[in-house]
Design a protein around this motif. Sequence first.
Motif, PDB file in Angstrom:
ATOM      1  N   GLN A   1      15.610 -10.143   7.939  1.00 57.81           N
ATOM      2  CA  GLN A   1      16.888 -10.213   7.901  1.00 57.81           C
ATOM      3  C   GLN A   1      17.145 -10.050   6.679  1.00 57.81           C
ATOM      4  O   GLN A   1      17.892 -10.442   5.819  1.00 57.81           O
ATOM      5  CB  GLN A   1      17.493 -12.102   7.402  1.00 57.81           C
ATOM      6  CG  GLN A   1      16.566 -12.962   8.647  1.00 57.81           C
ATOM      7  CD  GLN A   1      16.204 -14.317   8.981  1.00 57.81           C
ATOM      8  OE1 GLN A   1      16.536 -14.493   7.474  1.00 57.81           O
ATOM      9  NE2 GLN A   1      16.514 -14.632  10.003  1.00 57.81           N
ATOM     10  N   TRP A   2      16.557  -8.350   6.063  1.00 61.24           N
ATOM     11  CA  TRP A   2      16.992  -8.113   4.657  1.00 61.24           C
ATOM     12  C   TRP A   2      16.949  -6.851   5.004  1.00 61.24           C
ATOM     13  O   TRP A   2      16.275  -6.182   5.814  1.00 61.24           O
ATOM     14  CB  TRP A   2      15.669  -8.480   3.507  1.00 61.24           C
ATOM     15  CG  TRP A   2      14.047  -8.419   4.147  1.00 61.24           C
ATOM     16  CD1 TRP A   2      13.751  -9.881   4.728  1.00 61.24           C
ATOM     17  CD2 TRP A   2      13.420  -7.433   4.104  1.00 61.24           C
ATOM     18  NE1 TRP A   2      12.651  -9.174   4.642  1.00 61.24           N
ATOM     19  CE2 TRP A   2      12.832  -7.779   4.234  1.00 61.24           C
ATOM     20  CE3 TRP A   2      13.988  -6.886   2.906  1.00 61.24           C
ATOM     21  CZ2 TRP A   2      11.264  -7.087   3.763  1.00 61.24           C
ATOM     22  CZ3 TRP A   2      12.594  -5.816   2.700  1.00 61.24           C
ATOM     23  CH2 TRP A   2      10.912  -5.661   3.100  1.00 61.24           C
ATOM     24  N   THR A   3      17.114  -5.500   3.894  1.00 62.34           N
ATOM     25  CA  THR A   3      17.390  -4.454   4.079  1.00 62.34           C
ATOM     26  C   THR A   3      16.396  -3.558   3.180  1.00 62.34           C
ATOM     27  O   THR A   3      16.348  -3.651   1.973  1.00 62.34           O
ATOM     28  CB  THR A   3      18.900  -3.995   3.971  1.00 62.34           C
ATOM     29  OG1 THR A   3      19.534  -4.830   4.569  1.00 62.34           O
ATOM     30  CG2 THR A   3      19.187  -2.447   3.975  1.00 62.34           C
ATOM     31  N   CYS A   4      15.478  -3.047   3.849  1.00 59.75           N
ATOM     32  CA  CYS A   4      14.456  -2.010   3.066  1.00 59.75           C
ATOM     33  C   CYS A   4      15.803  -0.404   2.563  1.00 59.75           C
ATOM     34  O   CYS A   4      16.517  -0.165   2.793  1.00 59.75           O
ATOM     35  CB  CYS A   4      14.131  -1.419   4.007  1.00 59.75           C
ATOM     36  SG  CYS A   4      12.624  -2.564   4.778  1.00 59.75           S
ATOM     37  N   GLY A   5      14.798  -0.277   1.604  1.00 59.55           N
ATOM     38  CA  GLY A   5      15.083   1.091   0.644  1.00 59.55           C
ATOM     39  C   GLY A   5      14.839   2.471   1.596  1.00 59.55           C
ATOM     40  O   GLY A   5      14.351   1.818   2.604  1.00 59.55           O
ATOM     41  N   PRO A   6      15.885   3.131   1.183  1.00 58.19           N
ATOM     42  CA  PRO A   6      15.182   5.173   2.028  1.00 58.19           C
ATOM     43  C   PRO A   6      13.686   5.116   1.761  1.00 58.19           C
ATOM     44  O   PRO A   6      13.339   4.412   0.838  1.00 58.19           O
ATOM     45  CB  PRO A   6      16.235   5.525   1.033  1.00 58.19           C
ATOM     46  CG  PRO A   6      16.814   4.759  -0.107  1.00 58.19           C
ATOM     47  CD  PRO A   6      16.686   3.297   0.347  1.00 58.19           C
ATOM     48  N   ALA A   7      12.812   5.689   2.878  1.00 57.26           N
ATOM     49  CA  ALA A   7      11.522   5.900   2.742  1.00 57.26           C
ATOM     50  C   ALA A   7      11.907   7.073   2.170  1.00 57.26           C
ATOM     51  O   ALA A   7      12.436   8.196   2.279  1.00 57.26           O
ATOM     52  CB  ALA A   7      10.570   6.007   4.443  1.00 57.26           C
ATOM     53  N   VAL A   8      10.107   7.711   1.746  1.00 56.72           N
ATOM     54  CA  VAL A   8      10.647   8.894   1.230  1.00 56.72           C
ATOM     55  C   VAL A   8      10.185   9.879   2.613  1.00 56.72           C
ATOM     56  O   VAL A   8      10.118   9.832   3.177  1.00 56.72           O
ATOM     57  CB  VAL A   8       8.942   9.146   0.584  1.00 56.72           C
ATOM     58  CG1 VAL A   8       9.026   8.770  -0.894  1.00 56.72           C
ATOM     59  CG2 VAL A   8       7.459   8.925   0.843  1.00 56.72           C
ATOM     60  N   LYS A   9      10.521  11.244   2.678  1.00 60.01           N
ATOM     61  CA  LYS A   9      10.662  12.127   3.297  1.00 60.01           C
ATOM     62  C   LYS A   9       9.277  13.032   3.856  1.00 60.01           C
ATOM     63  O   LYS A   9       8.885  12.632   5.057  1.00 60.01           O
ATOM     64  CB  LYS A   9      11.595  13.459   2.822  1.00 60.01           C
ATOM     65  CG  LYS A   9      13.037  12.987   3.219  1.00 60.01           C
ATOM     66  CD  LYS A   9      14.183  14.021   2.804  1.00 60.01           C
ATOM     67  CE  LYS A   9      15.523  13.189   3.581  1.00 60.01           C
ATOM     68  NZ  LYS A   9      16.638  14.589   2.594  1.00 60.01           N
ATOM     69  N   SER A  10       8.222  13.079   2.616  1.00 58.58           N
ATOM     70  CA  SER A  10       7.601  13.142   3.047  1.00 58.58           C
ATOM     71  C   SER A  10       6.861  12.624   3.082  1.00 58.58           C
ATOM     72  O   SER A  10       6.529  11.404   2.923  1.00 58.58           O
ATOM     73  CB  SER A  10       7.207  14.661   1.596  1.00 58.58           C
ATOM     74  OG  SER A  10       6.937  12.972   0.846  1.00 58.58           O
ATOM     75  N   ALA A  11       5.726  12.952   4.239  1.00 60.05           N
ATOM     76  CA  ALA A  11       3.959  11.979   4.540  1.00 60.05           C
ATOM     77  C   ALA A  11       3.352  11.525   3.047  1.00 60.05           C
ATOM     78  O   ALA A  11       3.318  12.288   1.476  1.00 60.05           O
ATOM     79  CB  ALA A  11       3.203  12.303   5.142  1.00 60.05           C
ATOM     80  N   SER A  12       3.308  10.353   2.866  1.00 65.08           N
ATOM     81  CA  SER A  12       2.305   9.964   1.337  1.00 65.08           C
ATOM     82  C   SER A  12       0.536  10.382   1.929  1.00 65.08           C
ATOM     83  O   SER A  12       0.131  11.320   2.404  1.00 65.08           O
ATOM     84  CB  SER A  12       1.775   8.523   1.701  1.00 65.08           C
ATOM     85  OG  SER A  12       1.108   8.349   2.365  1.00 65.08           O
ATOM     86  N   PHE A  13      -0.045  10.247   0.654  1.00 69.46           N
ATOM     87  CA  PHE A  13      -1.238  11.288   0.094  1.00 69.46           C
ATOM     88  C   PHE A  13      -2.294  10.711   1.266  1.00 69.46           C
ATOM     89  O   PHE A  13      -3.550  11.426   1.769  1.00 69.46           O
ATOM     90  CB  PHE A  13      -2.144  11.053  -0.868  1.00 69.46           C
ATOM     91  CG  PHE A  13      -2.045   9.173  -0.729  1.00 69.46           C
ATOM     92  CD1 PHE A  13      -1.449   8.609  -1.427  1.00 69.46           C
ATOM     93  CD2 PHE A  13      -3.481   8.875  -1.019  1.00 69.46           C
ATOM     94  CE1 PHE A  13      -1.841   7.908  -2.198  1.00 69.46           C
ATOM     95  CE2 PHE A  13      -4.107   7.850  -1.107  1.00 69.46           C
ATOM     96  CZ  PHE A  13      -3.098   6.986  -1.425  1.00 69.46           C
ATOM     97  N   SER A  14      -1.771   9.086   2.209  1.00 71.17           N
ATOM     98  CA  SER A  14      -3.034   9.067   3.044  1.00 71.17           C
ATOM     99  C   SER A  14      -2.848   8.596   4.560  1.00 71.17           C
ATOM    100  O   SER A  14      -3.588   8.706   5.714  1.00 71.17           O
ATOM    101  CB  SER A  14      -2.422   7.063   3.047  1.00 71.17           C
ATOM    102  OG  SER A  14      -1.275   6.589   3.055  1.00 71.17           O
ATOM    103  N   LYS A  15      -1.985   9.798   4.776  1.00 71.44           N
ATOM    104  CA  LYS A  15      -1.341   9.573   6.424  1.00 71.44           C
ATOM    105  C   LYS A  15      -2.353  10.915   6.625  1.00 71.44           C
ATOM    106  O   LYS A  15      -2.829  12.653   5.721  1.00 71.44           O
ATOM    107  CB  LYS A  15       0.104  10.393   6.449  1.00 71.44           C
ATOM    108  CG  LYS A  15       0.705   9.291   5.879  1.00 71.44           C
ATOM    109  CD  LYS A  15       0.609   8.317   6.871  1.00 71.44           C
ATOM    110  CE  LYS A  15       1.929   7.263   6.344  1.00 71.44           C
ATOM    111  NZ  LYS A  15       2.715   7.228   7.043  1.00 71.44           N
TER     112      LYS A  15
END
Length: 363
Positions: free
Chosen positions: A349-363
Motif C-alpha cells: 500500500q505504498w510506492t517504492c522508488g526507482p531501482a538501479v538499472k545495473s545488477a548489484s555486486f551480489s548478483k
Amino acid sequence: MATGCALGGPRVNRNADVLSLLFAACERLDFSADNYGDETALVAMQRLADAAPDDALAQAYFGTGLAIIAFNMPPTIARAQRLEAVHRLDLSQKLDSRVGEAWLGRSALIPDQRDFARKELTLASGLAVEPNNVMLNLFMGELLTSVGRGTEGLLFAQRAAALGPAFLATTQITAGMLSAADRPREALALLDLSDRRFPNNHRQAMQRLDALLTSGDTVAARALLDRAAEIPGFLEPARESFKRRLSYAMDAPRGPLADIIAHDAAADADAKPDFAPRDFNILTQLGRIDAAIALGLRHTMPPEVFFRRQSRPVLLSSRFPALARRAGLWDYWHQSGHWPDVCREPQRQWTCGPAVKSASFSK
C-alpha cells in the motif's frame, strides 16, 4: 574444529606454535556465543596476534575481535579498544591486502551502524579480495536481510553455511533467515543436520523453538519446551513459561490470553524501551499489526524486525514508510536504488522508488 577458518586467507609459512594458536582461536570462534564477541575468543586471538606479529590473518582476527567487542561498549570505554582495532587492521592490510577478515573488522568500526550503504560497501570490499571467507559471507547475508533484501541475503548466508559447515553460528543464522523467509521446513532440516554435530546446544534449541513458533507449529514448540530440562542453559523457568503461554495465545490470537500478552507487551515496551524490539515481535506473532505499528512509531526499531514472516502485514501497510524512515531504511533504499523484496508484492500500500538499472555486486 573449524579447519577452514584456520587455513583460510593467504597462505603463509607458519610454525607449529603459531598454527596451534591459530587453531585455538578458530575453535573459540566456532563455539563462542557471538562469534567474535566472546571474551575468551578475544584472549585466544590476542595470544595469536602477539605470537605472530608479521601474520596478516592473525592481526586481522584480533583487530576484528576488538572492533566487535568495542561496538557493544559505551563510547568512552570503547575508545582504547577501537584505537587498537584500527592499529591491528591497518597492520594486517599493510602485511597483506588479500585478507578479507580485515574488512569485517572495519565494518564493525563504522560509527553509525545505520549507515547501511557504507557497511555494505565495506563488506563487499572484503568479499572482493576473499570471496570464500565464511564470516564475510555470513555478515553480508545478515546485513542484506536486515535491510529487506532477504532474497540476496539468504544466498550469502547459505554460501557461508556451505563454506563453513563446522561453524555453529552459520547454521543458526542461516536457519533463522530461512525461517524469516517463510521456509521453516528448510530451517528445521538445517538444524537437524547441525544437531548431529552439536547435540543439546541451547542456542540451537532456541533457534529451533523460534522456527517452530514462526511457522505456527505451536504443538511441536511445546513438545520442545517439555524436554527443555535435557538442554543445559536453554531457558530459565520464567522465560520457558512465557514461551509456552505465547504458544497457546498464538493458537487463539483473539482470545483472552492473547489480549493479556498483547497489552503487557505494549506496556512493557513503553516502560523499558530496550525491550521494544522483542515486544514488537510478540505483537506481530499474535497478529496485532496495528499495535505493532503503533509501537514502532513510538520507538525506533532495529530494521531486521520488519523482515520476518509474521511482520509481512506491517511491510504491506501504508504506514510502513514512516517506520522505515525512522529506522534509516528509507534513505538507504533511495540512495542505493536497491529496494526491498516487498516492492515485488502487489498488495503493498505504498510506492517504492526507482531501482538501479545495473545488477548489484551480489548478483
